[in-house]
Design a protein around this motif. Sequence first.
Motif, short mmCIF file in Angstrom:
data_model
loop_
_atom_site.label_atom_id
_atom_site.label_comp_id
_atom_site.label_asym_id
_atom_site.label_seq_id
_atom_site.Cartn_x
_atom_site.Cartn_y
_atom_site.Cartn_z
N GLY A 1 10.08 11.13 -1.11
CA GLY A 1 9.34 12.37 -1.25
C GLY A 1 8.23 12.42 -0.22
N ASN A 2 6.99 12.64 -0.70
CA ASN A 2 5.86 12.68 0.23
C ASN A 2 5.06 11.38 0.20
OD1 ASN A 2 4.25 14.18 2.13
ND2 ASN A 2 2.66 14.37 0.55
N PHE B 1 0.85 -1.19 0.00
CA PHE B 1 0.00 0.00 0.00
C PHE B 1 0.88 1.24 0.00
CE2 PHE B 1 -2.37 -3.37 2.02
CZ PHE B 1 -3.68 -3.19 1.61
N SER B 2 0.28 2.38 -0.37
CA SER B 2 0.98 3.65 -0.25
C SER B 2 0.02 4.74 0.19
CB SER B 2 1.64 4.04 -1.58
OG SER B 2 0.66 4.34 -2.57
N VAL B 3 0.60 5.77 0.81
CA VAL B 3 -0.18 6.93 1.25
C VAL B 3 0.62 8.20 0.94
CG1 VAL B 3 -1.39 5.68 3.07
CG2 VAL B 3 0.77 6.84 3.60
N PRO B 4 -0.07 9.33 0.75
CA PRO B 4 0.62 10.59 0.46
C PRO B 4 0.99 11.34 1.74
CG PRO B 4 -1.73 10.90 0.22
CD PRO B 4 -1.54 9.45 0.58
N GLY B 5 1.87 10.75 2.53
CA GLY B 5 2.26 11.37 3.78
C GLY B 5 3.18 10.45 4.55
N ALA B 6 3.56 10.88 5.74
CA ALA B 6 4.50 10.12 6.55
C ALA B 6 3.76 9.28 7.59
CB ALA B 6 5.46 11.07 7.24
#
Length: 344
Positions: free
Chosen positions: A292-293, A258-263
């Motif tokens: 990156g983000n 999975f991926s998310v736009p944040g930390a």
Amino acid sequence: MRSSSLLLASAGLAAAAPFSYPLANGFPNLNSTELELVYKLAGGTLPNGALPSTLKPNGVQALQLIAANELFEVAYFTELVHNITSKVRGYSDGHHQYIIDTLTSVINQEEVHVLAANGVLASANKTTIQPCQYDFPVTDFRSAIALAQTFTDVVLGVLPVAQGLFAADGGDENALVPIIGSIIGQEGEQSGYYRFLQKKVASAAPLLTGGAPQFAYTAISQFIVPGSCPNIEVIGLKAFPALTLESTPRANNSVQTFSVPGAVSAANATLVYISGQNLPVSVPISNVTMAGNKTTFAASFPYESGFDRGLTLGALVAGANKMFNSTADVAASTLFGPALIEVD
């Protein structure tokens, strides 16, 4: 088998101009002649009983969310039928009169749903929802039907929540419970048809996956052109940032990416699955990397623990090793999501 994330990237991205209202018949503002034609094509009319004159805040929000979703659906199926009948490249699989007639009925049935939800709001002197502009990430008939099935499954998960709110509010809202029940049946007929068109078993599971208003609102929001909505903010819900499924699960236990736009980190987040009417299933995340983000991570997909065939929701929630007893509790703790995972 098909899997999809909230962004439904596997459907492909369309470069067409955004869809805008009104429709050719003037919808959402219909004269009496056009309304009668909508009823004819829909196969039925609005309920002719007395409308509620009072609504409590939860009832208002539920009806506004329903109206927003139905406006999106009218737009989606109107564009789909246009692409089929205009013989847009990629839509030849829909060039059958039965398919066109069925989808035309769906458009008009969804128009009736919009009129019903906004009609109740207007009767109680509450704000009705106006249409936005929409972009749809599909470029062919097959991906359009797959997406239609997925968002219809999401709707089927949240409408029972609305029924519960209306029943809890009581009073005038009690009359809305069976009306929403009839809409659930109609949406279920739609989902079975879309599954049939994909050569899937028409009825996915004995008990379908539930949902939450926040998840349904987020699903709608991905199709809305930013800044194009006259008043959708009155619903009072916020869309979550995306949780994207980067891999393809199958009907067995596996590890997915999975991926998310944040930390995020394994120390402060948990992945939670919602499938059928079972308790949410929480799993830890691992192999967390950030570029990156964008943060990418792995998590187990314990399909054999009792997941439904069809839709499973995924949400990344705050806190490590978090456990939940309800979908509502999951939504209240969600950081990113939902991932919309279709497995057959």
